[in-house]
Write a protein that holds these residues in place. Structure first.
Motif, PDB file in Angstrom:
ATOM      1  N   UNK A  85       0.745  -1.252   0.000  1.00 35.03           N
ATOM      2  CA  UNK A  85       0.000   0.000   0.000  1.00 35.03           C
ATOM      3  C   UNK A  85       0.771   1.295   0.000  1.00 35.03           C
ATOM      4  N   UNK A  86       2.080   1.280   0.278  1.00 36.60           N
ATOM      5  CA  UNK A  86       2.826   2.535   0.330  1.00 36.60           C
ATOM      6  C   UNK A  86       4.189   2.351  -0.327  1.00 36.60           C
ATOM      7  N   UNK A  87       4.581   3.318  -1.151  1.00 40.95           N
ATOM      8  CA  UNK A  87       5.906   3.278  -1.766  1.00 40.95           C
ATOM      9  C   UNK A  87       6.911   3.862  -0.777  1.00 40.95           C
ATOM     10  N   UNK A  88       7.282   3.031   0.172  1.00 40.96           N
ATOM     11  CA  UNK A  88       8.250   3.421   1.201  1.00 40.96           C
ATOM     12  C   UNK A  88       9.499   2.564   1.045  1.00 40.96           C
ATOM     13  N   UNK A  89      10.584   2.985   1.660  1.00 44.97           N
ATOM     14  CA  UNK A  89      11.805   2.181   1.565  1.00 44.97           C
ATOM     15  C   UNK A  89      11.626   0.815   2.223  1.00 44.97           C
ATOM     16  N   UNK A  90      10.819   0.744   3.269  1.00 37.63           N
ATOM     17  CA  UNK A  90      10.565  -0.562   3.884  1.00 37.63           C
ATOM     18  C   UNK A  90       9.878  -1.512   2.919  1.00 37.63           C
ATOM     19  N   UNK A  91       8.897  -0.999   2.159  1.00 38.06           N
ATOM     20  CA  UNK A  91       8.199  -1.835   1.188  1.00 38.06           C
ATOM     21  C   UNK A  91       9.116  -2.206   0.022  1.00 38.06           C
ATOM     22  N   UNK A  92       9.919  -1.269  -0.431  1.00 37.67           N
ATOM     23  CA  UNK A  92      10.862  -1.545  -1.518  1.00 37.67           C
ATOM     24  C   UNK A  92      11.825  -2.654  -1.122  1.00 37.67           C
ATOM     25  N   UNK A  93      12.380  -2.557   0.081  1.00 39.58           N
ATOM     26  CA  UNK A  93      13.339  -3.568   0.541  1.00 39.58           C
ATOM     27  C   UNK A  93      12.658  -4.926   0.737  1.00 39.58           C
ATOM     28  N   UNK A  94      11.406  -4.938   1.161  1.00 38.73           N
ATOM     29  CA  UNK A  94      10.662  -6.196   1.320  1.00 38.73           C
ATOM     30  C   UNK A  94      10.526  -6.910  -0.025  1.00 38.73           C
ATOM     31  N   UNK A  95      10.156  -6.147  -1.072  1.00 42.07           N
ATOM     32  CA  UNK A  95       9.991  -6.740  -2.396  1.00 42.07           C
ATOM     33  C   UNK A  95      11.348  -7.165  -2.969  1.00 42.07           C
ATOM     34  N   UNK A  96      12.384  -6.411  -2.681  1.00 44.40           N
ATOM     35  CA  UNK A  96      13.732  -6.784  -3.130  1.00 44.40           C
ATOM     36  C   UNK A  96      14.110  -8.182  -2.650  1.00 44.40           C
ATOM     37  N   UNK A  97      13.840  -8.449  -1.390  1.00 42.92           N
ATOM     38  CA  UNK A  97      14.176  -9.762  -0.814  1.00 42.92           C
ATOM     39  C   UNK A  97      13.442 -10.882  -1.548  1.00 42.92           C
ATOM     40  N   UNK A  98      12.189 -10.623  -1.898  1.00 42.82           N
ATOM     41  CA  UNK A  98      11.393 -11.635  -2.592  1.00 42.82           C
ATOM     42  C   UNK A  98      11.943 -11.876  -3.989  1.00 42.82           C
ATOM     43  N   UNK A  99      12.334 -10.808  -4.675  1.00 46.02           N
ATOM     44  CA  UNK A  99      12.926 -10.945  -6.009  1.00 46.02           C
ATOM     45  C   UNK A  99      14.171 -11.826  -5.948  1.00 46.02           C
ATOM     46  N   UNK A 100      15.013 -11.612  -4.946  1.00 46.42           N
ATOM     47  CA  UNK A 100      16.232 -12.406  -4.814  1.00 46.42           C
ATOM     48  C   UNK A 100      15.921 -13.847  -4.426  1.00 46.42           C
ATOM     49  N   UNK A 101      15.001 -14.037  -3.461  1.00 46.76           N
ATOM     50  CA  UNK A 101      14.666 -15.387  -3.009  1.00 46.76           C
ATOM     51  C   UNK A 101      14.066 -16.240  -4.130  1.00 46.76           C
ATOM     52  N   UNK A 102      13.251 -15.625  -4.976  1.00 47.28           N
ATOM     53  CA  UNK A 102      12.570 -16.366  -6.046  1.00 47.28           C
ATOM     54  C   UNK A 102      13.325 -16.313  -7.370  1.00 47.28           C
ATOM     55  N   UNK A 103      14.494 -15.672  -7.346  1.00 46.26           N
ATOM     56  CA  UNK A 103      15.375 -15.604  -8.511  1.00 46.26           C
ATOM     57  C   UNK A 103      14.656 -15.048  -9.745  1.00 46.26           C
ATOM     58  N   UNK A 104      13.949 -13.961  -9.540  1.00 43.12           N
ATOM     59  CA  UNK A 104      13.250 -13.297 -10.634  1.00 43.12           C
ATOM     60  C   UNK A 104      14.219 -12.370 -11.375  1.00 43.12           C
ATOM     61  N   UNK A 105      14.072 -12.317 -12.696  1.00 41.57           N
ATOM     62  CA  UNK A 105      14.938 -11.446 -13.491  1.00 41.57           C
ATOM     63  C   UNK A 105      14.137 -10.354 -14.204  1.00 41.57           C
ATOM     64  N   UNK A 106      12.900 -10.144 -13.758  1.00 41.21           N
ATOM     65  CA  UNK A 106      12.027  -9.125 -14.332  1.00 41.21           C
ATOM     66  C   UNK A 106      11.001  -8.723 -13.290  1.00 41.21           C
TER      67      UNK A 106
END
Length: 365
Positions: free
Chosen positions: A66-87
């Motif tokens: 719900x909010x474009x905050x650094x906490x939310x950005x970093x949360x999604x970053x972790x998921x991208x790395x964990x799931x090995x997404x390239x897009x």
């Protein structure tokens, strides 16, 4: 300093295009993380996934908080790395776009932006607006490149609440006036250069399109119709305004919007609704001729954009509140200082009060 024009790598707009998302994604990556709201997934998830069935790219959804905050950005970053997404793909509204763009930047992946509403000019830009977890503006995060693809399905947008598209008109309305101010002051643009003639022409086309097609689009959308006027407004809200603001610059209107975020009463209002009022404040600061001011206020009224502080949710106006708005708008790092004359907290405070008074006068109450 050089003149620089920024734009997305590819802009796609038309009815039914969401079903082609997978084909476009497959050109950029093998596994996409799709950032989307819970409601957006429910409404569009099936059509989105159908486009990935016969392509060499898989997709996984992640629900936006719900909010474009650094906490939310970093949360999604972790998921991208964990799931090995390239897009990274952002589907929905402005804060989802900004979060997706920031995540893609930090994770060095391509990004596709898919607006399901036409409520801001954020989709095309190399910019993320960062807020606190509580929704208070913090800073602009300038990115080195624009989205690889911006894709809009106008069938989906035509079914979205009309108020959202009108809010997009409010955001786009500022484009020409802020561009004009930045060109006059020779301000450095969001693209870190000077404005090009091409970008300024698009900013002017944006304003002319809004004034010519805005009310027609409103009536059509209220009837549930996807018409040429609606298509033109979607393009003006998204592409024309996106390139216009980024490659010409921001000035008073968006600074006033940022100031208004300090008032809790305004948090229920959309970005573009606050920018529309900010545009009127900027015109007051510039002391434009009365016919120009009248045209913009009357246009705002015709498409249900707020022209008073009361319409923005401020039921009781106090000097303390308005000075807080003026102080934040005049922050050293904000774009109010791109105006072609010196601004101060005092002049901004008075312009806000005067803009509110003009709005009441034109409303007749």
């Amino acid at each position: 300093m050089a003149k620089i024009l920024f734009s997305p790598g590819k802009y796609i707009q038309g009815p039914g295009e969401i079903k082609n998302l997978g084909s476009y994604a497959a050109v950029l990556g093998k596994k996409a993380l799709i950032l989307i709201s819970a409601g957006g997934k429910k409404r569009s998830g099936e059509n989105v996934l159908s486009g990935f069935e016969n392509v060499d790219c898989t997709a996984e959804f992640e629900i936006f908080h719900g909010e474009c905050s650094y906490n939310e950005i970093h949360r999604i970053e972790k998921i991208v790395k964990e799931k090995e997404c390239d897009l990274v793909i952002g589907i929905g509204g402005g804060k989802i776009f900004d979060t997706a763009k920031a995540v893609a930047y930090y994770q060095k992946t391509p990004v596709i932006i898919c607006p399901t509403i036409a409520s801001t000019d954020a989709p095309c830009s190399a910019l993320s607006v960062i807020y606190s977890d509580a929704g208070v503006f913090e800073e602009y995060l300038f990115l080195p490149s624009n989205p690889n693809i911006v894709l809009l399905d106008t069938e989906i947008i035509a079914k979205s609440p009309v108020r959202l598209t009108m809010a997009g008109i409010g955001d786009a309305l500022a484009t020409y006036f802020e561009a004009r101010a930045c060109v006059e002051s020779e301000a450095t643009t969001c693209a870190n250069g000077k404005a090009t003639s091409a970008a300024f022409a698009l900013a002017e086309l944006c304003l002319n399109t809004l004034l010519e097609e805005g009310y027609k689009a409103k009536v059509a959308l209220e009837a549930g119709a996807l018409t040429p006027a609606v298509e033109k407004i979607v393009e003006a809200n998204t592409l024309l305004s996106g390139i216009g603001f980024e490659s010409c610059g921001l000035a008073g209107a968006h600074a006033i919007h940022n100031g208004l975020t300090v008032l809790e009463e305004c948090h229920s209002m959309y970005h573009g609704e606050k920018v529309a009022f900010g545009t009127i404040v900027q015109l007051v600061l510039e002391n434009v001729p009365m016919d120009e001011l009248e045209e913009i206020i009357e246009f705002c009224i015709s498409v249900d954009l707020p022209v008073t502080l009361k319409q923005l949710g401020v039921k009781k106006i106090t000097e303390e509140k308005i000075r807080k708005v003026a102080e934040l708008a005049c922050a050293e790092s904000d774009t109010l200082h791109n105006m072609p004359f010196e601004v101060s907290v005092e002049s901004t405070y008075n312009a806000i009060l005067a803009a509110d008074a003009y709005g009441h006068r034109f409303l007749g109450k």
